[in-house]
Design a protein around this motif. Structure first.
Motif, PDB file in Angstrom:
ATOM      1  N   ILE A   1     -85.708 -10.871  -5.479  1.00  0.00           N
ATOM      2  CA  ILE A   1     -85.134 -10.730  -7.134  1.00  0.00           C
ATOM      3  C   ILE A   1     -83.922 -11.011  -7.415  1.00  0.00           C
ATOM      4  CG2 ILE A   1     -86.921  -8.520  -7.278  1.00  0.00           C
ATOM      5  CD1 ILE A   1     -83.752  -7.301  -6.925  1.00  0.00           C
ATOM      6  N   GLY A   2     -83.380 -10.978  -8.498  1.00  0.00           N
ATOM      7  CA  GLY A   2     -82.165 -11.289  -9.004  1.00  0.00           C
ATOM      8  C   GLY A   2     -82.295 -12.872  -8.906  1.00  0.00           C
ATOM      9  N   ALA A   3     -81.541 -13.529  -8.274  1.00  0.00           N
ATOM     10  CA  ALA A   3     -81.190 -15.193  -8.076  1.00  0.00           C
ATOM     11  C   ALA A   3     -82.407 -15.726  -8.033  1.00  0.00           C
ATOM     12  CB  ALA A   3     -80.119 -15.267  -7.049  1.00  0.00           C
ATOM     13  N   GLN A   4     -83.477 -15.247  -7.465  1.00  0.00           N
ATOM     14  CA  GLN A   4     -84.672 -15.859  -7.251  1.00  0.00           C
ATOM     15  C   GLN A   4     -85.673 -15.630  -8.332  1.00  0.00           C
ATOM     16  OE1 GLN A   4     -86.058 -16.151  -2.861  1.00  0.00           O
ATOM     17  NE2 GLN A   4     -83.980 -15.512  -2.544  1.00  0.00           N
ATOM     18  N   GLY A   5     -85.421 -14.667  -9.051  1.00  0.00           N
ATOM     19  CA  GLY A   5     -86.072 -14.590 -10.189  1.00  0.00           C
ATOM     20  C   GLY A   5     -87.433 -13.700  -9.795  1.00  0.00           C
ATOM     21  N   GLY A   6     -87.542 -12.852  -8.911  1.00  0.00           N
ATOM     22  CA  GLY A   6     -88.773 -11.885  -8.653  1.00  0.00           C
ATOM     23  C   GLY A   6     -88.589 -10.777  -9.715  1.00  0.00           C
TER      24      GLY A   6
END
Ligand SMILES: O=C(O)c1cc(=O)[nH]c(=O)n1[C@@H]1O[C@H](COP(=O)(O)O)[C@@H](O)[C@H]1O
Length: 272
Positions: free
Chosen positions: A212-217
């Motif tokens: 989640i966060g920086a990787q977009g999950g």
């Protein structure tokens, strides 16, 4: 205390499924810390102290320290967490995996040298490569299953007698490797439907969920597919989005606000 017990207690005590990843990158530190003599420690300690009551675990990533020749800093940081925030488990993100005789040394690296409560491991070499870790009933053994990265499917999705390899991995670990109840799996937030398939075969086994966060999950999708009947079972891990939420002298307060916001979002989703 056993890793699984301290995880359960931290979930409840802090009402949180958030795991803060400690991935120091000095180039991203606020300017006033960048040239400090003990910058990596000062930065990570400030983040830990600002977020410890909001998390279910901390997850230092070993390469971020080793690349800086800062393994001694990692030792001091974990000692600091145990001393100042007892009951918050520390997961050493090392993704080790090697033949049994070498794996013994990786196990003592994680548990004796670093005093970690759990470690991430790569199951690719099979059961004997993980046995020295499985034998430590008090420690968490967190095995890569369906990783968050774009290339995760290259091997993990390959057909294995009618099911994808990652599900075979999940099934085998849940059925054959978890005699001490100390196993958990890594399932990336970027593949929530696959995460749900893993949940369906492993029961209430904890899932470590980066991405989640920086990787977009998507947090909502992770909760929908991954939470247990009790509304827990997940360690939702975020590093950069929390560590580098602020860029000034108030970086630790900004990290606290980001961790608190994530905890609240997760709690809304798991109770909604
Ligand atoms: O084992 C992990 O922690 C891990 C597994 C995985 O599938 N994907 C993944 O991103 N990670 C780690 O989780 C952290 C993610 O960092 P952020 O994307 O900044 O939140 C990094 O330290 C990765 O090494």
């Amino acid at each position: 205390m056993h890793f699984m017990q301290s995880l359960q207690q931290a979930w409840t005590r802090n009402d949180s499924l958030v795991c803060v990843g400690l991935d120091p990158e000095p180039a991203k530190f606020p300017a006033h810390l960048r040239d400090a003599p003990d910058a990596v420690f000062d930065f990570c300690r400030a983040i830990v102290d600002a977020t410890a009551d909001l998390v279910c675990a901390f997850k230092p990533q070993i390469a971020h320290f080793a690349a800086l020749r800062a393994e001694d800093t990692l030792e001091r940081l974990i000692a600091h967490i145990h001393a100042k925030h007892p009951g918050v488990p520390v997961i050493l993100d090392a993704k080790r995996g090697d033949i049994g005789s070498t794996a013994q040394h990786y196990a003592s690296e994680a548990f004796e040298r670093y005093q970690a409560d759990a470690v991430t491991l790569n199951p690719y070499l099979g059961r004997d490569s993980i046995q020295p870790f499985l034998d430590r009933a008090d420690k968490g053994v967190i095995l890569l299953c369906r990783t968050s990265n774009p290339g995760g499917a290259d091997f993990q999705a390959l057909d294995c007698s009618g099911q994808p390899l990652y599900l075979r991995v999940a099934e085998t670990i849940a059925r054959d490797w978890n005699a001490h109840g100390n196993c958990a799996l890594v399932t990336g937030a970027t593949w929530p439907e696959e995460l749900g398939k893993v949940r369906a075969v492993v029961g209430d086994m904890p899932l470590l969920v980066p991405g989640i966060g920086a990787q977009g999950g998507d947090v909502e999708a992770v909760l929908r597919h991954g939470r247990t009947a009790a509304g827990t079972g997940l360690l939702i891990s975020s590093s950069r989005a929390i560590l580098y939420a602020g860029h000034g002298e108030d970086f630790a307060a900004a990290a606290r606000a980001a961790a608190s916001g994530l905890r609240d979002t997760i709690n809304r989703c798991r109770r909604g």
